[in-house]
Design a protein around this motif. Structure first.
Motif, mmCIF file in Angstrom:
data_model
loop_
_atom_site.group_PDB
_atom_site.id
_atom_site.type_symbol
_atom_site.label_atom_id
_atom_site.label_comp_id
_atom_site.label_asym_id
_atom_site.label_seq_id
_atom_site.Cartn_x
_atom_site.Cartn_y
_atom_site.Cartn_z
ATOM 1 N N VAL A 332 0.816 -1.219 0.000
ATOM 2 C CA VAL A 332 0.000 0.000 0.000
ATOM 3 C C VAL A 332 0.852 1.273 0.000
ATOM 4 O O VAL A 332 0.369 2.332 -0.414
ATOM 5 N N MET A 333 2.117 1.194 0.432
ATOM 6 C CA MET A 333 2.950 2.388 0.478
ATOM 7 C C MET A 333 3.530 2.759 -0.895
ATOM 8 O O MET A 333 3.959 3.894 -1.097
ATOM 9 N N THR A 334 3.561 1.796 -1.826
ATOM 10 C CA THR A 334 4.205 2.076 -3.114
ATOM 11 C C THR A 334 3.303 1.841 -4.327
ATOM 12 O O THR A 334 3.607 2.330 -5.420
ATOM 13 N N ALA A 335 2.222 1.097 -4.177
ATOM 14 C CA ALA A 335 1.357 0.781 -5.313
ATOM 15 C C ALA A 335 0.683 2.038 -5.835
ATOM 16 O O ALA A 335 0.336 2.948 -5.067
ATOM 17 N N LEU A 363 1.942 3.997 6.905
ATOM 18 C CA LEU A 363 0.578 3.601 7.249
ATOM 19 C C LEU A 363 0.591 2.253 7.938
ATOM 20 O O LEU A 363 1.379 1.367 7.601
ATOM 21 N N ARG A 364 -0.310 2.104 8.898
ATOM 22 C CA ARG A 364 -0.507 0.827 9.580
ATOM 23 C C ARG A 364 -1.875 0.272 9.194
ATOM 24 O O ARG A 364 -2.719 0.972 8.657
ATOM 25 N N PHE A 365 -2.088 -1.004 9.479
ATOM 26 C CA PHE A 365 -3.386 -1.615 9.176
ATOM 27 C C PHE A 365 -4.505 -0.912 9.939
ATOM 28 O O PHE A 365 -5.625 -0.806 9.445
ATOM 29 N N GLN A 385 3.828 -1.716 4.744
ATOM 30 C CA GLN A 385 5.233 -1.574 5.096
ATOM 31 C C GLN A 385 5.922 -2.941 5.172
ATOM 32 O O GLN A 385 6.699 -3.224 6.073
ATOM 33 N N GLY A 386 5.580 -3.797 4.201
ATOM 34 C CA GLY A 386 6.205 -5.099 4.100
ATOM 35 C C GLY A 386 5.610 -6.166 4.998
ATOM 36 O O GLY A 386 6.044 -7.324 4.964
#
Length: 449
Positions: A332-335, A363-365, A385-386
């Motif tokens: 979600v951080m790079t898409a 960002l967190r879930f 974040q992986g």
């Protein structure tokens, strides 16, 4: 409801409002037009409420036919000339009287006027034009008006009407030319497409004129729409969605509506009277339509000749995702935005929020949940974040089983009627087939299913 008009007009209203319930194309206005100080009513962009009565009529519009006295003999239609049914025809002044009376009592916000083909297409279109002209110029009604363009009518009448209304629609009736030839011989496909093209071209011209000239009169400012009957003929979902995709691309349709066929006529070419309408199939088509319009999907991605129909147990987006696990998980951080849109559980709003929020930090879930992400669906297809939300096996069967365990929110009419659900049997195939592994064969033999 209290009796407002004489019994003769009320009887017409009863017949022609009931006859209009099979037309599904009621939507928000899409225009923002004020009337000044001399007229009645406005058309507001967020305008017409999505409020439907039990039989499918939009109760915020006066939704009627001008007449149900049809000269055509379409096999699927309740108003076909061969049916023994009550007939009625409004005069233009009667429609105006009804519209103004309902509006002043705050029952409606606009008018949806359709019609059977009375005498011939041009005569019917002329009646519709005269009705709308009187509403606008004599009764000074400035509210939302949606009318049907009658295929085969004089193009000049369609053009004159388009300058008076907010939206026009011309029903495609059935998805394919073959279906039309079989069930509606009076409506060749070429005749249905001709007014669509005329409306689309005139809308384009009108937009340029409005941009250049301040007092230019807009033509069908809320765009055009169409409707297809689903289930009367044997087209696959793939054929239907391919037709819809072409309509959006070539004719710039605002909406394509899908109407589950309701058995009203006995005919060997139709499903038997009493067969439940395929409401769940209709629902899946609307979901897929949304994916094509707003999520960047193509019909050929969702379906194919090998898999021509939607999975009734999973929504189209989830079904696509579990068949394309090679595209996941998405970080979600790079898409990018369109990658996020393809994740089940993420919608247009939540994808935009993610793209904005990640500029300012990780960002967190927990953050995703606050943004509206449905993690019980999205958790199998994203990393944050992986990190994954929880450990699981990235396996089509495992993910499909867990998604099927989630209770999907279906439209109320689908839940209430039960749609066409039936008892499952061992030979049903809902496109969830997996390769049979050696372990499966062993468990079948030992009874450890």
């Amino acid at each position: 409801m209290e009796t407002i008009w004489d019994s003769h007009l009320n009887e017409k209203l009863r017949i022609l409002a009931d006859a209009a319930k099979y037309d599904a194309a009621c939507t928000s206005s899409g225009v923002d037009r004020k009337n000044g100080s001399m007229g009645t009513g406005n058309a507001v962009a967020c305008g017409i409420c999505h409020s439907f009565s039990a039989d499918g009529r939009c109760i915020s519009l006066l939704k009627i036919l001008l007449t149900n006295d049809c000269c055509y003999d379409c096999v699927y239609c309740v108003n076909r000339v061969g049916n023994d049914t009550e007939r009625a025809t409004f005069s233009p002044d009667e429609v105006c009287t009804l519209t103004m009376g309902f509006y002043r009592r705050n029952y409606i916000e606009g008018l949806f006027l359709s019609s059977a083909v009375y005498r011939n297409p041009s005569y019917t279109m002329e009646l519709i034009y005269e009705t709308v002209l009187r509403l606008r110029t004599v009764y000074h009604f400035h509210g939302y008006i949606h009318v049907k363009a009658i295929p085969g009518a004089d193009p000049q009448l369609i053009q004159q009407t388009g300058f008076l209304v907010d939206r026009m629609s011309c029903n495609l009736e059935l998805p394919t030319a073959e279906g039309l030839r079989s069930l509606a011989p009076n409506k060749p496909r070429r005749q249905l497409l001709k007014p669509m093209r005329q409306i689309q071209q005139q809308i384009t011209v009108s937009k340029h004129e409005v941009a250049l000239y301040r007092h230019a009169q807009p033509f069908v400012p809320a765009g055009q729409s169409t409707q297809m009957i689903i289930g009367a003929t044997g087209e696959s979902d793939y054929q239907i969605m391919s037709v819809s995709e072409a309509l959006y691309g070539r004719f710039k349709m605002k909406r394509v509506f899908y109407s589950a066929y309701v058995g009203v006529n006995e005919d060997s070419r139709l499903p038997a009277v009493g067969t439940l309408p395929p409401l769940l199939r209709e629902h899946r088509l609307y979901q897929a339509d949304w994916l094509i319009r707003f999520y960047g999907f193509k019909a050929a991605e969702l379906l194919s000749k090998r898999q021509p129909n939607f999975n009734l147990l999973l929504d189209p987006k989830c079904d696509w995702a579990v068949r394309h696990l090679e595209a996941f998980p998405v970080e979600v951080m790079t898409a990018d935005y369109y990658q996020l849109l393809r994740v089940p559980g993420l919608g247009v709003n939540s994808a935009r929020r993610i793209c904005r929020a990640r500029r300012y930090g990780g960002l967190r879930f927990e953050d995703l949940k606050k943004m509206g992400v449905v993690l019980k669906r999205a958790m199998y297809f994203i990393t944050c974040q992986g990190r994954v939300y929880m450990p699981f096996r990235m396996d089509e069967r495992f993910i499909t089983t867990n998604l099927l365990g989630l209770k999907e929110r279906l439209p109320e009419n689908v839940v209430r009627s039960g749609d066409t659900f039936r008892q499952l049997n061992l030979f049903d195939d809902y496109h969830l087939q997996m390769p049979v592994e050696q372990e499966d064969k062993r468990q079948v033999l030992t009874g450890q299913l």
